[in-house]
Design a protein around this motif. Structure first.
Motif, PDB file in Angstrom:
ATOM      1  N   UNK A 161       0.836  -1.200   0.000  1.00 50.38           N
ATOM      2  CA  UNK A 161       0.000   0.000   0.000  1.00 50.38           C
ATOM      3  C   UNK A 161       0.872   1.250   0.000  1.00 50.38           C
ATOM      4  N   UNK A 162       1.971   1.201   0.753  1.00 50.12           N
ATOM      5  CA  UNK A 162       2.884   2.341   0.807  1.00 50.12           C
ATOM      6  C   UNK A 162       3.490   2.613  -0.577  1.00 50.12           C
ATOM      7  N   UNK A 163       4.003   1.562  -1.218  1.00 53.54           N
ATOM      8  CA  UNK A 163       4.610   1.727  -2.547  1.00 53.54           C
ATOM      9  C   UNK A 163       3.558   2.195  -3.560  1.00 53.54           C
ATOM     10  N   UNK A 164       2.406   1.579  -3.519  1.00 56.82           N
ATOM     11  CA  UNK A 164       1.353   1.937  -4.469  1.00 56.82           C
ATOM     12  C   UNK A 164       0.915   3.380  -4.291  1.00 56.82           C
ATOM     13  N   UNK A 165       0.781   3.800  -3.050  1.00 61.14           N
ATOM     14  CA  UNK A 165       0.352   5.172  -2.795  1.00 61.14           C
ATOM     15  C   UNK A 165       1.392   6.164  -3.301  1.00 61.14           C
ATOM     16  N   UNK A 173      -0.201   5.204 -12.992  1.00 71.39           N
ATOM     17  CA  UNK A 173      -1.507   4.566 -12.867  1.00 71.39           C
ATOM     18  C   UNK A 173      -1.353   3.107 -12.453  1.00 71.39           C
ATOM     19  N   UNK A 174      -2.278   2.631 -11.670  1.00 72.71           N
ATOM     20  CA  UNK A 174      -2.221   1.264 -11.173  1.00 72.71           C
ATOM     21  C   UNK A 174      -3.430   0.486 -11.671  1.00 72.71           C
ATOM     22  N   UNK A 193      -5.190   2.063  -4.096  1.00 67.88           N
ATOM     23  CA  UNK A 193      -5.356   3.207  -4.997  1.00 67.88           C
ATOM     24  C   UNK A 193      -5.286   2.858  -6.491  1.00 67.88           C
ATOM     25  N   UNK A 194      -6.120   1.938  -6.928  1.00 71.11           N
ATOM     26  CA  UNK A 194      -6.130   1.559  -8.333  1.00 71.11           C
ATOM     27  C   UNK A 194      -6.786   2.637  -9.199  1.00 71.11           C
ATOM     28  N   UNK A 195      -6.361   2.673 -10.468  1.00 69.46           N
ATOM     29  CA  UNK A 195      -6.962   3.585 -11.435  1.00 69.46           C
ATOM     30  C   UNK A 195      -7.775   2.814 -12.464  1.00 69.46           C
ATOM     31  N   UNK A 227     -16.860   3.227  -8.815  1.00 74.01           N
ATOM     32  CA  UNK A 227     -15.648   3.576  -8.057  1.00 74.01           C
ATOM     33  C   UNK A 227     -14.742   4.498  -8.866  1.00 74.01           C
ATOM     34  N   UNK A 228     -15.246   4.963 -10.010  1.00 74.67           N
ATOM     35  CA  UNK A 228     -14.495   5.859 -10.897  1.00 74.67           C
ATOM     36  C   UNK A 228     -13.187   5.248 -11.372  1.00 74.67           C
ATOM     37  N   UNK A 229     -13.251   3.960 -11.709  1.00 79.58           N
ATOM     38  CA  UNK A 229     -12.092   3.270 -12.263  1.00 79.58           C
ATOM     39  C   UNK A 229     -12.356   2.982 -13.732  1.00 79.58           C
ATOM     40  N   UNK A 230     -11.307   3.001 -14.545  1.00 85.01           N
ATOM     41  CA  UNK A 230     -11.469   2.643 -15.940  1.00 85.01           C
ATOM     42  C   UNK A 230     -11.449   1.123 -16.082  1.00 85.01           C
ATOM     43  N   UNK A 231     -11.992   0.628 -17.190  1.00 83.45           N
ATOM     44  CA  UNK A 231     -12.021  -0.816 -17.401  1.00 83.45           C
ATOM     45  C   UNK A 231     -11.301  -1.193 -18.692  1.00 83.45           C
ATOM     46  N   UNK A 232     -10.549  -2.276 -18.618  1.00 85.48           N
ATOM     47  CA  UNK A 232      -9.851  -2.818 -19.776  1.00 85.48           C
ATOM     48  C   UNK A 232     -10.250  -4.286 -19.893  1.00 85.48           C
TER      49      UNK A 232
END
Ligand code: C2E
Ligand code: CA
Ligand code: CA
Ligand code: CA
Length: 276
Positions: A161-165, A173-174, A193-195, A227-232
């Motif tokens: 979580x620390x690295x991702x943040x 972007x994650x 914190x995913x995008x 959740x305001x995330x994009x989808x692939x």
């Protein structure tokens, strides 16, 4: 070498005796491969579903082994992890991919996605390393997408979580990879914190004949949107599947229908740019 902090090798003891695995890959092979840069990348395009425009690429690792020939990630990524060499492999590939895109492809809107192993995600040093690689090439960190397998962030939740943040704060972007096949999906999506959410290709493959798979895809897209995330969607192999995803509201599509993973030169030909 680019990761300044010492790299732990939790599995080193277990591998003390014969340092071979699977197809006969040894730690020594891999050390030499790193020194001689036998690892390389192929790039698979991803398009925006609405406009049909190229959005970027996912970088996929390959190993041109002098004795065993061309190896796929399934043949060596897990070994790199158990040999304690995955960080080095990852950094080498990041350097190659960022260098290639910034040098060869003349479009600074295109994104580049990399797969990152769970262990690498627990190394605080990877943040500065990655930002330095971007700075060296004047490559905007916001164009980088780090794909993390759904199970990846659960191994050491505090450190990941620390690295991702920290990555997220610098604009990287994650993406949560292979989404839907793991267990802790929902809680991870909200907590980390995913995008972006990358829908696993098993659902895409089943969608043509399974209404259940179609429901799961729609549910993932709806959840991501709220959740305001994009989808692939990955593994998009035909037009019907692409249309289905587009009408379900999926943002991006990647798969053989759009393009196979290609060498850097092949990508340029594919884009209608002269290679080399
Ligand atoms: P992934 O992240 O799920 O990557 C997508 C895989 O699906 C790739 O296989 C790609 O070639 C394949 N694929 C793409 N389009 C289609 C399609 O339309 N249909 C089907 N059936 N397959 C498609 P690849 O290159 O063998 O990679 C396998 C896995 O290895 C990746 O799965 C990823 O998890 C891992 N990997 C690849 N490169 C790296 C890397 O640099 N680092 C790490 N840690 N893992 C990597
Ligand atoms: Ca991936
Ligand atoms: Ca995937
Ligand atoms: Ca997958």
């Amino acid at each position: 070498a680019l990761i300044a902090q010492p790299i732990e090798r939790p599995m080193a003891g277990k591998l003390a005796q014969p340092q071979t695995a699977g197809v006969g890959v040894t730690r020594e092979h891999m050390m030499r491969a790193l020194a001689e840069r036998q690892f390389s990348l192929v790039y698979q395009p991803k398009i925006n579903c609405r406009e049909g425009q190229l959005a970027g690429f996912e970088a996929l690792a390959r190993w041109e082994h002098p004795e065993l020939g061309a190896l796929m990630p399934a043949d060596f990524i897990a070994h790199a992890e158990s040999f304690g060499l995955i960080d080095e492999v990852t950094v080498l590939l990041l350097e190659e991919g960022i260098g290639w895109l910034s040098e060869r492809i003349n479009d600074n809107r295109l994104t580049l996605a990399f797969n990152m192993a769970a262990t690498t995600l627990t190394r605080p040093a990877i943040v500065d390393c990655l930002l330095q690689l971007c700075a060296d090439r004047a490559f905007e960190p916001g164009r980088l997408i780090i794909e993390i397998a759904e199970t990846g962030a659960t191994q050491d939740p505090v450190r990941s979580l620390d690295v991702m943040t920290r990555l997220r704060l610098r604009g990287v972007r994650l993406s949560i990879d292979d989404f839907g096949i793991g267990y802790s999906s929902l809680s991870q999506l909200v907590r980390l914190p995913f995008s972006e959410v990358k829908i696993d290709k098993t659902f895409i493959a089943a969608a043509s004949h399974s209404s259940e798979a179609r429901s799961i895809i729609s549910a993932i897209i709806g959840l991501a949107r709220s959740l305001e995330l994009e989808t692939v969607a990955e593994g998009v192999e035909d037009l019907a599947s692409f249309h289905q995803l587009k009408s379900a509201g999926c943002d991006f599509a990647q798969g053989y229908f759009i393009g196979r993973p290609m060498t850097g030169d092949a990508v340029m030909t594919w884009m209608g740019q002269p290679a080399a």
